[in-house]
Design an enzyme around this catalytic site. Sequence first.
Site, PDB file in Angstrom:
ATOM      1  CE  LYS A   4      -0.610  -4.242   0.880  1.00 11.26           C
ATOM      2  NZ  LYS A   4      -0.204  -5.349   0.808  1.00 11.26           N
TER       3      LYS A   4
ATOM      4  CE1 TYR B  60      29.987   2.964  17.310  1.00 12.62           C
ATOM      5  CE2 TYR B  60      28.180   4.181  15.658  1.00 12.62           C
ATOM      6  CZ  TYR B  60      28.864   4.210  16.724  1.00 12.62           C
ATOM      7  OH  TYR B  60      28.846   5.250  17.457  1.00 12.62           O
TER       8      TYR B  60
HETATM    9  C1  LIG Z   1      -0.268  -5.537  -0.607  1.00 11.32           C
HETATM   10  C2  LIG Z   1      -1.615  -6.119  -1.164  1.00 11.32           C
HETATM   11  C3  LIG Z   1      -1.664  -5.992  -2.924  1.00 11.32           C
HETATM   12  C4  LIG Z   1      -0.473  -4.970  -3.696  1.00 11.32           C
HETATM   13  O1  LIG Z   1       0.928  -5.619  -3.785  1.00 11.32           O
HETATM   14  P1  LIG Z   1       2.007  -5.476  -4.705  1.00 11.32           P
HETATM   15  O2  LIG Z   1       2.378  -6.133  -4.742  1.00 11.32           O
HETATM   16  O3  LIG Z   1       2.198  -4.336  -3.679  1.00 11.32           O
HETATM   17  O4  LIG Z   1       1.445  -4.651  -5.836  1.00 11.32           O
HETATM   18  C5  LIG Z   1      -2.507  -6.417  -3.506  1.00 11.32           C
HETATM   19  N1  LIG Z   1      -3.109  -7.605  -2.609  1.00 11.32           N
HETATM   20  C6  LIG Z   1      -3.813  -7.811  -1.512  1.00 11.32           C
HETATM   21  C7  LIG Z   1      -4.693  -8.754  -1.217  1.00 11.32           C
HETATM   22  C8  LIG Z   1      -2.199  -6.664  -0.813  1.00 11.32           C
HETATM   23  O5  LIG Z   1      -2.314  -7.145   0.670  1.00 11.32           O
END
Ligand SMILES: *Cc1c(COP(=O)(O)O)cnc(C)c1O
Length: 367
Positions: free
Chosen positions: A35, A256
């Site tokens: 994702k 800054y």
């Molecule tokens: C993003 C996600 C994961 C992966 O999580 P990590 O902490 O990056 O391993 C697993 N299950 C779901 C439902 C997620 O949304």
Amino acid sequence: MPRPILATIDRRHLRHNLARLRQFTGDAKVWAVVKADAYGHGIERVFEALRSTEGFALLDLTEAERVRALGWRGPILLLEGCFEARDLELCSRLDLWHVVHCTEQIEMLAAHKSARQQRVFLKLNSGMNRLGFAPERYRAAWVRLQALPQVDDICHSTHFSDADGPPGIAAQMAVFDRITADLPGERCLSNSAAALRHVQSLQGRSDWVRPGVALYGGAPDHLASDAGAWDLRPAMSLHSRLVATQELRAGDTVGYGSTFAAEQPLRIGVVACGYADGYPRHAPTGTPVLVEGQRCRLLGRVSMDLITVDLSTAPQAGIGSEVTLWGQAAAGPCLPIDEVAAAAGTIGYELMCALAPRVPVQVLDDL
Ligand SMILES: *Cc1c(COP(=O)(O)O)cnc(C)c1O
């Protein structure tokens, strides 16, 4: 010469991390979570290195189309399921498996006309209170789905809120077991933290696991542990160079807001990297930066295109010297992204995902 900032994505490290995860998850099938454009690494860049996975999990339909366009014919899971009824048409066309976490999604399925039956991952809210059916409503949802001609197979799933910390997963596992114990079907549990830290309690209980950050070499439980301790290697490194140096006198300030003042004469380097590259603007004085492989500290405020570093620990450095903001330095050492993130009050995940589009990316591979 182009501005000297560069992100590298190392496919050898992605392959290593997937193999490393499998040492923890045994026979469980892996959803490689890609994702957010593979946590900022780019789906197209990571695909080859991860294609020995059993499936790809993501949220966005256009990302699912991109994975299919790469020639992937295996499983793809939509982690949040469908957002509207017509998403199901794409699920049918691209053969996407999808999470069902609410009654509305069951209604959409019931109204969906398709020759192809759908494979769904029913989600139990076992305590995270984000997505999923409450325990007392889960079985009714399962019975309803089971009866739909549109549905082929139902896998039971849930998501842990505290796999990375002391509360652990026991309470949520107890809820999951109580509700699903006598129901047929596969089970899908475990993000990276659960997969790495709760091997014993999950042994043989999860047919599918869903690691994300660990594939990219981030520690899901930074501070309690770190990527090196898990033998995970950084898939993403962010490099740049010094474009200027300054000799400060006692009392001179930097950047800054003049938030840093030198107490004594100090040689500093100016790095071609800023918050418009995805470097965290809130990183304070003291945040680690590698200059020619040596640990230096950030000084003063992060600006849009530049940061400044204390060169006391890298006295030989000058204009053109290599800088590593996170990841693997050419000179050998590694600066964990989680450490930079922690200094800036965030997590490695956010830094990976926030790599800015203006940063050129090079893919490293030994093939
Ligand atoms: C993003 C996600 C994961 C992966 O999580 P990590 O902490 O990056 O391993 C697993 N299950 C779901 C439902 C997620 O949304």
